[in-house]
Design a protein around this motif. Structure first.
Motif, PDB file in Angstrom:
ATOM      1  N   PHE A 147       0.836  -1.205   0.000  1.00 47.34           N
ATOM      2  CA  PHE A 147       0.000   0.000   0.000  1.00 47.34           C
ATOM      3  C   PHE A 147       0.875   1.261   0.000  1.00 47.34           C
ATOM      4  O   PHE A 147       0.611   2.217  -0.741  1.00 47.34           O
ATOM      5  CB  PHE A 147      -0.917  -0.006   1.227  1.00 47.34           C
ATOM      6  N   LEU A 148       1.935   1.266   0.819  1.00 44.14           N
ATOM      7  CA  LEU A 148       2.871   2.398   0.822  1.00 44.14           C
ATOM      8  C   LEU A 148       3.547   2.549  -0.536  1.00 44.14           C
ATOM      9  O   LEU A 148       3.771   3.664  -1.019  1.00 44.14           O
ATOM     10  CB  LEU A 148       3.932   2.203   1.914  1.00 44.14           C
ATOM     11  N   TRP A 149       3.842   1.416  -1.163  1.00 40.14           N
ATOM     12  CA  TRP A 149       4.448   1.426  -2.496  1.00 40.14           C
ATOM     13  C   TRP A 149       3.501   2.067  -3.502  1.00 40.14           C
ATOM     14  O   TRP A 149       3.920   2.853  -4.360  1.00 40.14           O
ATOM     15  CB  TRP A 149       4.787  -0.006  -2.888  1.00 40.14           C
ATOM     16  N   CYS A 150       2.221   1.726  -3.401  1.00 39.27           N
ATOM     17  CA  CYS A 150       1.220   2.323  -4.309  1.00 39.27           C
ATOM     18  C   CYS A 150       1.176   3.840  -4.139  1.00 39.27           C
ATOM     19  O   CYS A 150       1.119   4.582  -5.124  1.00 39.27           O
ATOM     20  CB  CYS A 150      -0.157   1.725  -4.031  1.00 39.27           C
ATOM     21  N   ILE A 151       1.203   4.294  -2.888  1.00 43.32           N
ATOM     22  CA  ILE A 151       1.179   5.738  -2.636  1.00 43.32           C
ATOM     23  C   ILE A 151       2.435   6.394  -3.203  1.00 43.32           C
ATOM     24  O   ILE A 151       2.371   7.452  -3.841  1.00 43.32           O
ATOM     25  CB  ILE A 151       1.069   6.029  -1.131  1.00 43.32           C
ATOM     26  N   VAL A 165       2.243   1.032 -10.317  1.00 49.28           N
ATOM     27  CA  VAL A 165       1.323   0.618  -9.251  1.00 49.28           C
ATOM     28  C   VAL A 165       0.869  -0.830  -9.443  1.00 49.28           C
ATOM     29  O   VAL A 165       0.421  -1.482  -8.495  1.00 49.28           O
ATOM     30  CB  VAL A 165       0.101   1.573  -9.207  1.00 49.28           C
ATOM     31  N   PHE A 166       1.020  -1.358 -10.654  1.00 48.63           N
ATOM     32  CA  PHE A 166       0.495  -2.692 -10.966  1.00 48.63           C
ATOM     33  C   PHE A 166       1.008  -3.773 -10.012  1.00 48.63           C
ATOM     34  O   PHE A 166       0.238  -4.575  -9.489  1.00 48.63           O
ATOM     35  CB  PHE A 166       0.842  -3.089 -12.403  1.00 48.63           C
ATOM     36  N   LEU A 167       2.330  -3.835  -9.799  1.00 50.19           N
ATOM     37  CA  LEU A 167       2.894  -4.909  -8.974  1.00 50.19           C
ATOM     38  C   LEU A 167       2.397  -4.848  -7.530  1.00 50.19           C
ATOM     39  O   LEU A 167       1.859  -5.847  -7.029  1.00 50.19           O
ATOM     40  CB  LEU A 167       4.425  -4.879  -9.033  1.00 50.19           C
ATOM     41  N   PRO A 168       2.545  -3.721  -6.808  1.00 47.49           N
ATOM     42  CA  PRO A 168       2.048  -3.706  -5.426  1.00 47.49           C
ATOM     43  C   PRO A 168       0.537  -3.886  -5.329  1.00 47.49           C
ATOM     44  O   PRO A 168       0.045  -4.539  -4.404  1.00 47.49           O
ATOM     45  CB  PRO A 168       2.485  -2.326  -4.906  1.00 47.49           C
TER      46      PRO A 168
END
Length: 346
Positions: free
Chosen positions: A115-119, A128-131
């Motif tokens: 979720f932090l990676w997406c942000i 954003v695809f992988l996280p």
């Protein structure tokens, strides 16, 4: 496509409470291929996995995760993946309650990091695809486990050992919140172990904040140095420092550029042509623009730049010979390149 399939498979399970035998395999493929895809896309987008204070060039961007904290983030994601493997590939009726709770807790950690990676990468949709896929897969695994445990409970199938503990843990609805409680001590154990490897207690936060160019970044990087990708000598100056031997920075078209001796010699030679034979210079420039640009625009690697540097060496020697033949002070002319200024008189 794999993410689309995982969304479809999750919805299908919510409706029918059944999954295909190959769903688990597709989930594994999605995570493995997603990792490869991320690195390939990062290469395409000039994302360099270096610290925020490293000098970059042209359109390059720093790593979205602090390289000094790769170990922390990588360890958490690895533990989440191991928990996923236990939850998905050990049948629910053979899982002890403790294994189920630890598996869910580890996936909670994976969901948090994802979720932090997406942000952090929200401004680049494709990163954003992988996280996002990992969040979807972990959530699906937790949901399926809880549903299967509920079915076992309704059928009266419970663990024979540790009956009091089993009575609490085998209530499937208890698993998610008990795993949430376990997240804190599990994360504490991981941090304590990582301290032995030089990681800081707050590395999980600094992994995102001690970066530049991304959503949660709190560092201001050095301004990127520009090198003109249209011309071979300028591209060659962007090779490895030990090979191309940059001597300073200069200015070209209003941008800071890396300057090495080969580039200064080539530009000084062109200046002599422009002064002595303007018509011939114009013809040479026209030919060079038509041939050099199609080659140089495909050079985005330091190793390719190194090769161009060596290929240009014979021309560099020819240019230098011409300069020392026609110019009284050739080194003065070479020294004043970038910016391209007239040679001062002595």
């Amino acid at each position: 496509m794999l993410m689309g399939w995982n969304i479809f498979a999750f919805i299908r399970y919510l409706v029918s409470k059944k999954e295909k035998a190959y769903d688990k395999v597709i989930e594994m493929i999605a995570m493995c291929m997603g990792t490869i895809y991320m690195f390939l896309y990062a290469e395409l987008k000039d994302i360099v996995f270096v610290s925020w204070d490293v000098q970059l060039y042209n359109s390059q961007k720093h790593s979205m995760i602090s390289p000094d904290r790769f170990l922390t983030i990588g360890t958490i994601l690895l533990i989440a993946f191991v928990g996923y493997m236990f939850i998905r590939f050990i049948p629910a009726n053979k899982q002890s309650p403790i294994v189920s709770v630890i598996g869910i807790a580890s996936m909670y950690l994976g969901i948090g990091v994802s979720f932090l990676w997406c942000i952090q990468t929200i401004n680049d949709f494709f990163l954003v695809f992988l996280p996002a896929n990992c969040i979807l897969i972990f959530a699906k695994a937790i949901y399926i486990l809880v549903y299967q445990k509920n079915n076992l409970l309704q059928k009266g199938i419970t663990m024979t050992k540790y009956k009091k503990l089993s009575k609490v843990l085998n209530r499937a609805n208890n698993l998610p919140w008990m795993a949430l409680i376990l997240v804190i001590p599990l994360l504490g154990i991981i941090i304590a172990i990582l301290l032995l490897f030089g990681q800081e207690p707050n590395s999980i936060i600094k992994a995102w904040t001690e970066t530049a160019d991304w959503t949660m970044s709190q560092k201001t990087p050095l301004q990127n140095i520009q090198y003109d990708e249209h011309y071979l000598c300028t591209v060659a100056a962007g090779g490895h420092r030990k090979v191309v031997k940059p001597i300073r920075t200069g200015k070209r078209h209003g941008h800071r550029v890396v300057v090495n001796r080969q580039l200064c010699i080539a530009n000084a030679f062109e200046q002599v042509l422009e002064e002595k034979t303007p018509a011939f210079h114009k013809a040479v420039r026209m030919i060079y623009d038509r041939t050099g640009y199609p080659i140089s625009k495909h050079i985005h690697s330091k190793y390719l730049a190194d090769i161009i540097y060596f290929l240009m060496k014979p021309l560099e020697w020819i240019f230098l010979l011409v300069l020392y033949t026609v110019d009284v002070y050739p080194e003065d002319r070479i020294a004043v390149q970038y910016p391209h200024t007239p040679v001062p008189s002595r």
